[in-house]
Design a protein around this motif. Structure first.
Motif, PDB file in Angstrom:
ATOM      1  N   HIS A 164       9.948 -25.718   0.014  1.00  0.00           N
ATOM      2  CA  HIS A 164       8.562 -26.071  -0.314  1.00  0.00           C
ATOM      3  C   HIS A 164       7.752 -24.782  -0.399  1.00  0.00           C
ATOM      4  N   VAL A 165       6.452 -24.870  -0.704  1.00  0.00           N
ATOM      5  CA  VAL A 165       5.602 -23.666  -0.686  1.00  0.00           C
ATOM      6  C   VAL A 165       4.714 -23.721   0.554  1.00  0.00           C
ATOM      7  N   THR A 166       4.119 -22.583   0.875  1.00  0.00           N
ATOM      8  CA  THR A 166       3.294 -22.466   2.074  1.00  0.00           C
ATOM      9  C   THR A 166       1.901 -22.012   1.677  1.00  0.00           C
ATOM     10  N   ILE A 167       0.891 -22.655   2.251  1.00  0.00           N
ATOM     11  CA  ILE A 167      -0.495 -22.287   1.956  1.00  0.00           C
ATOM     12  C   ILE A 167      -0.996 -21.367   3.066  1.00  0.00           C
ATOM     13  N   TYR A 168      -1.292 -20.137   2.688  1.00  0.00           N
ATOM     14  CA  TYR A 168      -1.783 -19.130   3.646  1.00  0.00           C
ATOM     15  C   TYR A 168      -2.486 -18.076   2.796  1.00  0.00           C
ATOM     16  N   GLY A 169      -3.776 -17.906   2.992  1.00  0.00           N
ATOM     17  CA  GLY A 169      -4.576 -17.053   2.100  1.00  0.00           C
ATOM     18  C   GLY A 169      -4.062 -15.621   2.018  1.00  0.00           C
ATOM     19  N   GLN A 170      -4.158 -15.031   0.829  1.00  0.00           N
ATOM     20  CA  GLN A 170      -3.737 -13.639   0.644  1.00  0.00           C
ATOM     21  C   GLN A 170      -4.454 -12.718   1.636  1.00  0.00           C
ATOM     22  N   GLN A 171      -5.741 -13.009   1.889  1.00  0.00           N
ATOM     23  CA  GLN A 171      -6.492 -12.133   2.812  1.00  0.00           C
ATOM     24  C   GLN A 171      -5.938 -12.230   4.231  1.00  0.00           C
ATOM     25  N   GLU A 172      -5.329 -13.384   4.571  1.00  0.00           N
ATOM     26  CA  GLU A 172      -4.718 -13.514   5.902  1.00  0.00           C
ATOM     27  C   GLU A 172      -3.414 -12.712   5.955  1.00  0.00           C
ATOM     28  N   VAL A 173      -2.639 -12.763   4.855  1.00  0.00           N
ATOM     29  CA  VAL A 173      -1.410 -11.952   4.773  1.00  0.00           C
ATOM     30  C   VAL A 173      -1.784 -10.473   4.935  1.00  0.00           C
ATOM     31  N   VAL A 174      -2.809 -10.053   4.182  1.00  0.00           N
ATOM     32  CA  VAL A 174      -3.226  -8.644   4.216  1.00  0.00           C
ATOM     33  C   VAL A 174      -3.675  -8.256   5.634  1.00  0.00           C
ATOM     34  N   LYS A 175      -4.459  -9.130   6.274  1.00  0.00           N
ATOM     35  CA  LYS A 175      -4.916  -8.837   7.658  1.00  0.00           C
ATOM     36  C   LYS A 175      -3.712  -8.645   8.587  1.00  0.00           C
ATOM     37  N   ASP A 176      -2.730  -9.556   8.488  1.00  0.00           N
ATOM     38  CA  ASP A 176      -1.564  -9.485   9.373  1.00  0.00           C
ATOM     39  C   ASP A 176      -0.774  -8.201   9.126  1.00  0.00           C
ATOM     40  N   LEU A 177      -0.613  -7.840   7.849  1.00  0.00           N
ATOM     41  CA  LEU A 177       0.194  -6.653   7.510  1.00  0.00           C
ATOM     42  C   LEU A 177      -0.521  -5.364   7.919  1.00  0.00           C
ATOM     43  N   ILE A 178      -1.835  -5.329   7.785  1.00  0.00           N
ATOM     44  CA  ILE A 178      -2.580  -4.125   8.201  1.00  0.00           C
ATOM     45  C   ILE A 178      -2.510  -3.987   9.730  1.00  0.00           C
ATOM     46  N   ALA A 179      -2.737  -5.090  10.438  1.00  0.00           N
ATOM     47  CA  ALA A 179      -2.713  -5.026  11.913  1.00  0.00           C
ATOM     48  C   ALA A 179      -1.344  -4.544  12.402  1.00  0.00           C
ATOM     49  N   ALA A 180      -0.269  -5.091  11.810  1.00  0.00           N
ATOM     50  CA  ALA A 180       1.082  -4.707  12.244  1.00  0.00           C
ATOM     51  C   ALA A 180       1.380  -3.254  11.886  1.00  0.00           C
ATOM     52  N   ARG A 181       0.897  -2.821  10.740  1.00  0.00           N
ATOM     53  CA  ARG A 181       1.118  -1.429  10.295  1.00  0.00           C
ATOM     54  C   ARG A 181       0.454  -0.459  11.287  1.00  0.00           C
ATOM     55  N   LEU A 182      -0.766  -0.751  11.676  1.00  0.00           N
ATOM     56  CA  LEU A 182      -1.477   0.156  12.583  1.00  0.00           C
ATOM     57  C   LEU A 182      -0.825   0.125  13.970  1.00  0.00           C
ATOM     58  N   LYS A 183      -0.329  -1.062  14.355  1.00  0.00           N
ATOM     59  CA  LYS A 183       0.369  -1.180  15.657  1.00  0.00           C
ATOM     60  C   LYS A 183       1.646  -0.337  15.659  1.00  0.00           C
ATOM     61  N   ASP A 184       2.297  -0.262  14.492  1.00  0.00           N
ATOM     62  CA  ASP A 184       3.526   0.546  14.351  1.00  0.00           C
ATOM     63  C   ASP A 184       3.219   2.045  14.246  1.00  0.00           C
ATOM     64  N   ASN A 185       1.933   2.411  14.350  1.00  0.00           N
ATOM     65  CA  ASN A 185       1.489   3.788  14.116  1.00  0.00           C
ATOM     66  C   ASN A 185       1.766   4.261  12.694  1.00  0.00           C
ATOM     67  N   GLY A 186       1.818   3.298  11.773  1.00  0.00           N
ATOM     68  CA  GLY A 186       1.969   3.653  10.358  1.00  0.00           C
ATOM     69  C   GLY A 186       0.625   4.089   9.804  1.00  0.00           C
ATOM     70  N   LYS A 187       0.676   4.962   8.799  1.00  0.00           N
ATOM     71  CA  LYS A 187      -0.585   5.545   8.338  1.00  0.00           C
ATOM     72  C   LYS A 187      -1.140   4.792   7.126  1.00  0.00           C
ATOM     73  N   ILE A 188      -2.408   4.359   7.231  1.00  0.00           N
ATOM     74  CA  ILE A 188      -3.163   3.873   6.066  1.00  0.00           C
ATOM     75  C   ILE A 188      -4.453   4.684   6.062  1.00  0.00           C
ATOM     76  N   VAL A 189      -4.723   5.396   4.965  1.00  0.00           N
ATOM     77  CA  VAL A 189      -6.003   6.109   4.858  1.00  0.00           C
ATOM     78  C   VAL A 189      -6.927   5.253   4.009  1.00  0.00           C
ATOM     79  N   PHE A 190      -7.899   4.590   4.661  1.00  0.00           N
ATOM     80  CA  PHE A 190      -8.866   3.771   3.927  1.00  0.00           C
ATOM     81  C   PHE A 190      -9.918   4.681   3.308  1.00  0.00           C
ATOM     82  N   GLU A 191     -10.578   4.169   2.292  1.00  0.00           N
ATOM     83  CA  GLU A 191     -11.625   4.902   1.565  1.00  0.00           C
ATOM     84  C   GLU A 191     -11.096   6.250   1.079  1.00  0.00           C
TER      85      GLU A 191
END
Ligand SMILES: Cc1cc2nc3c(=O)[nH]c(=O)nc-3n(C[C@H](O)[C@H](O)[C@H](O)COP(=O)(O)OP(=O)(O)OC[C@H]3O[C@@H](n4cnc5c(N)ncnc54)[C@H](O)[C@@H]3O)c2cc1C
Length: 389
Positions: free
Chosen positions: A96-123
């Protein structure tokens, strides 16, 4: 700054790529033009294919998704006062398919990335890419800097700089611009039990959901439509009519808190690689949203790209990297085909003759009565198997 893979864009493509590489011990830096708040609040897609959910599960990024998403088990199509019910598990091998907003996916992936000490340079706005001696020039806090890397992943969406970096004589662009757009709203109201598409004499409509309390509805409108011309009352009246709900008993009205008009377009640029630059997601292709595929296709691309990069770092073998574009484009074109098919099946085309309209209605009648035709739609909607690359 130096890293192994320089990624431009913290949308789904860039974030998924960074996570898959990190799990394989490959370092990357993401440069994102916008602020963290901006990318986390950007409302876009919401339908996740079974394969996309599998990738989130394999990465251990599905904690909140498991708790807060909704499983969509069917899709309904209405036309000429008839209803087609497409049961996903029954016609799609239990999936089946799953309903979960793209912005929620993005929030989860950013939070996990920062927890992993992975680098994201915003702006940090990428300004130029060197595809031979890989590096990205970018502007951050008013200063120009350079990120040196082994590979550049152009995950910067349709309006980014990666695709235009590939010389015009190397790139072929395939484009279809539709003669109508979608007026989309988010409202605080209980959704219909099933995602419901309608091909109505007055135009296309879609009732879908983001949660049990938030509905996502769309109406086909002219491309130059101003959303401000649509009062809430006008929107609801039109939606009831297009869903054959003239008595207003079925669709629950509620406060509309977001309204926008999005054009429909299919676009593919090939090849998806040039020198050490690899395009992924919307940077290389966009599809009309009727098939709910944009985000899912971005995930499929970076799955192929990450496997190629992992093989390169483990063995030095570049064969998978060389095949990247060909492997991805096979799925891209199948997805463009399905999205174009759903668009042509469900919309009223201003340019259609009475003959074209009869053919469209005959196609819907056929779908109504043919298990084979229904299975074809379900197989594509829940997502084709990932390519064997
Ligand atoms: C308005 C809208 C509505 C949509 N609705 C749906 C839908 O209902 N269903 C569906 O399936 N799909 C939908 N899509 C498509 C889906 O959202 C995309 O396919 C998906 O976002 C693709 O992910 P991506 O990572 O490739 O690109 P994006 O999500 O666009 O991410 C690219 C990122 O790169 C950044 N960037 C751009 N240029 C630069 C630069 N120079 N330097 C640094 N960073 C840069 C951007 O800020 C952005 O964060 C919609 C798209 C849009 C635009």
């Amino acid at each position: 700054m130096r890293t192994q893979v320089g990624i431009i864009g913290a949308g789904p493509a860039g974030l998924f790529l960074a996570h898959i590489l990190h799990r394989a011990g490959i370092e990357s830096v993401i440069l994102e033009d916008r602020s963290r708040a901006y990318v986390e609040d950007r409302v876009r897609a919401g339908v996740l294919e079974a394969g996309t959910v599998d990738v989130m599960e394999q990465l251990g990024l599905d904690g909140r998704l498991k708790r807060e998403s909704i499983a969509d088990m069917a899709l309904d199509i209405r036309f000429s006062s008839q209803r087609i019910h497409l049961d996903f598990p029954a016609l799609g091998g239990g999936r089946h398919v799953t309903i979960y907003g793209q912005q929620e996916v993005v929030k989860d992936l950013i939070a996990a990335r920062l927890k992993d000490n992975g680098k994201i340079v915003f702006e940090a706005e990428a300004l130029a890419i060197d595809t031979k001696n890989p590096s990205i020039r970018y502007r951050h806090e008013g200063k120009e800097e350079t990120l040196e890397c082994d590979f550049v992943a152009g995950c910067d969406g349709f309006h980014g700089i990666s695709r235009p970096t590939i010389p015009k004589n190397v790139l072929t662009e395939y484009d279809r611009i539709y003669s109508f757009a979608w007026l989309g709203v988010l409202s605080h109201s209980a959704p219909l039990p099933e995602m419901t598409y309608s091909n109505n004499e007055r135009g296309f409509a879609l009732c879908s959901r983001r949660s049990m309390k938030v509905s996502r509805h769309y109406l086909q409108v002219p491309v130059d439509e101003d959303p401000d011309d649509w009062s809430d009352a006008r929107f609801w009246d039109e939606l009831h009519l297009r869903l054959d709900d003239g008595s207003k008993h079925e669709i629950v009205e509620g406060e509309i808190f977001q309204k926008n008009v999005a054009p429909l377009r299919a676009f593919v640029a090939a090849p998806m690689q040039h020198g050490r630059l690899f395009l992924a997601g919307d940077a290389s292709h966009i599809v009309p949203p009727t098939g709910a595929k944009g985000l899912n296709l971005a995930v499929a691309d970076v799955r192929v790209l990450s496997r190629a990069m992992i093989e390169f770092y483990r063995t030095g073998d570049t064969k998978r990297l060389e095949r990247y574009s060909d492997v991805c484009l096979r799925r891209v074109w199948k997805t463009v085909r399905f999205s174009a098919y759903m668009t042509s099946l469900l919309h009223r085309f201003p340019e259609h003759s009475p003959f074209d309209r009869k053919i469209q209605l005959a196609e819907l009648e056929y779908l109504h009565n043919s298990k084979a035709a229904q299975t074809t739609i379900v197989e594509n909607y829940i997502g084709l198997p990932f390519e064997d690359d």
